[in-house]
Design a protein around this motif. Structure first.
Motif, mmCIF file in Angstrom:
data_model
loop_
_atom_site.group_PDB
_atom_site.id
_atom_site.type_symbol
_atom_site.label_atom_id
_atom_site.label_comp_id
_atom_site.label_asym_id
_atom_site.label_seq_id
_atom_site.Cartn_x
_atom_site.Cartn_y
_atom_site.Cartn_z
ATOM 1 N N LEU A 168 18.279 -8.637 -82.766
ATOM 2 C CA LEU A 168 19.052 -9.017 -81.581
ATOM 3 C C LEU A 168 20.440 -8.390 -81.597
ATOM 4 O O LEU A 168 21.168 -8.483 -82.581
ATOM 5 N N ILE A 169 20.780 -7.769 -80.475
ATOM 6 C CA ILE A 169 22.124 -7.241 -80.236
ATOM 7 C C ILE A 169 22.604 -7.787 -78.899
ATOM 8 O O ILE A 169 21.829 -7.888 -77.944
ATOM 9 N N THR A 170 23.871 -8.172 -78.824
ATOM 10 C CA THR A 170 24.467 -8.488 -77.529
ATOM 11 C C THR A 170 25.429 -7.352 -77.192
ATOM 12 O O THR A 170 26.203 -6.916 -78.046
ATOM 13 N N VAL A 220 23.749 -9.202 -83.853
ATOM 14 C CA VAL A 220 23.609 -10.619 -84.197
ATOM 15 C C VAL A 220 22.575 -10.797 -85.301
ATOM 16 O O VAL A 220 22.780 -11.538 -86.263
ATOM 17 N N LEU A 221 21.447 -10.107 -85.145
ATOM 18 C CA LEU A 221 20.354 -10.133 -86.110
ATOM 19 C C LEU A 221 19.727 -8.744 -86.159
ATOM 20 O O LEU A 221 20.026 -7.893 -85.311
ATOM 21 N N THR A 229 27.554 -6.281 -80.377
ATOM 22 C CA THR A 229 27.561 -7.043 -81.620
ATOM 23 C C THR A 229 26.141 -7.148 -82.148
ATOM 24 O O THR A 229 25.225 -7.542 -81.410
ATOM 25 N N ALA A 275 27.983 -7.413 -91.051
ATOM 26 C CA ALA A 275 27.817 -8.755 -90.507
ATOM 27 C C ALA A 275 27.001 -9.630 -91.445
ATOM 28 O O ALA A 275 26.665 -10.759 -91.123
ATOM 29 N N SER A 282 21.583 -9.298 -73.651
ATOM 30 C CA SER A 282 20.923 -9.498 -74.943
ATOM 31 C C SER A 282 19.813 -8.462 -75.074
ATOM 32 O O SER A 282 18.983 -8.313 -74.174
ATOM 33 N N LEU A 324 23.930 -8.926 -92.457
ATOM 34 C CA LEU A 324 22.532 -8.895 -92.062
ATOM 35 C C LEU A 324 21.769 -7.976 -92.998
ATOM 36 O O LEU A 324 22.235 -6.900 -93.351
ATOM 37 N N THR A 360 27.121 -9.255 -69.891
ATOM 38 C CA THR A 360 26.687 -9.342 -71.287
ATOM 39 C C THR A 360 25.165 -9.367 -71.324
ATOM 40 O O THR A 360 24.536 -10.208 -70.681
#
Length: 202
Positions: A75-77, A71-72, A69, A8, A46, A10, A44
């Protein structure tokens, strides 16, 4: 400093032991939002924390997330999987190259309401009858329906009792299922309420 990059895009920085060998930090989960959802899953969520770069798995208790996913790095969702039908709390874990997070926040599965009986079981097709709905999981109920029609009004008396005013039904009369919706979802099969057609004077 050497950084790593996942698919991704990251980046994260590994630490090094005294021999200069790179070691990856174990993920740490600090909080989740929301902290609860329906037992049917599909919510969903976070997940906040650290060390999420290149995460390979997310689990709610012993069950893998339906999907997730990154994200950072912090952070995951994730989509919560189906949980126990009766509800319950489970720990949320993230696994990465550095291992699996240990103790952390919990996510609570909320059971869907269950309607076991209604009283009375019938009333006029014009509606307006006050009906007692008995069951469980009624705390914070958000809707009551007679078939596909919302109750005219309803009051949550307790976690096991709701009183509702039946809406108008089919003029010719028929039986419909009574359902309650709450944070844990909507009750499924249950008792029926019968609309009685008004007499016809010819």
């Amino acid at each position: 400093m050497v950084s790593t990059t996942n698919g991704a895009g990251l980046s994260g920085s590994p630490s090094y032991n005294y021999n200069g060998v790179a070691t990856l930090a174990t993920p740490v989960v600090s909080s989740v939002s929301p902290t609860s959802g329906p037992a049917a899953g599909g919510n969903t969520v976070s997940i906040f924390g650290s060390g999420f770069t290149n995460a390979t798995a997310v689990a709610f208790g012993s069950l893998a997330a339906t999907s997730f996913t990154v994200v950072l790095a912090s952070l995951i969702t994730a989509v919560a999987p189906q949980g126990p039908s009766g509800g319950g709390s489970v720990s949320v874990h993230v696994t990465g190259p550095g291992g699996t997070s240990t103790s952390g926040p919990t996510y609570t599965y909320i059971a869907a309401p269950v309607v076991s009986s209604v009283n009375p079981t019938s009333g006029p097709a014009a509606g307006g009858n006050t009906v007692s709905i008995i069951g469980s999981g009624f705390t914070n109920a958000t809707a009551v329906a007679f078939g596909s029609v919302a109750a005219t009004s309803f009051t949550v008396v307790s976690a096991t009792l709701i009183t509702a005013v039946a809406p108008p039904g089919p003029s010719g009369g028929s039986s419909v299922s009574v359902r309650v919706t709450g944070p844990g979802g909507t009750s499924t099969s249950g008792p029926t309420y019968t609309y009685i057609a008004a007499p016809v004077v010819s």
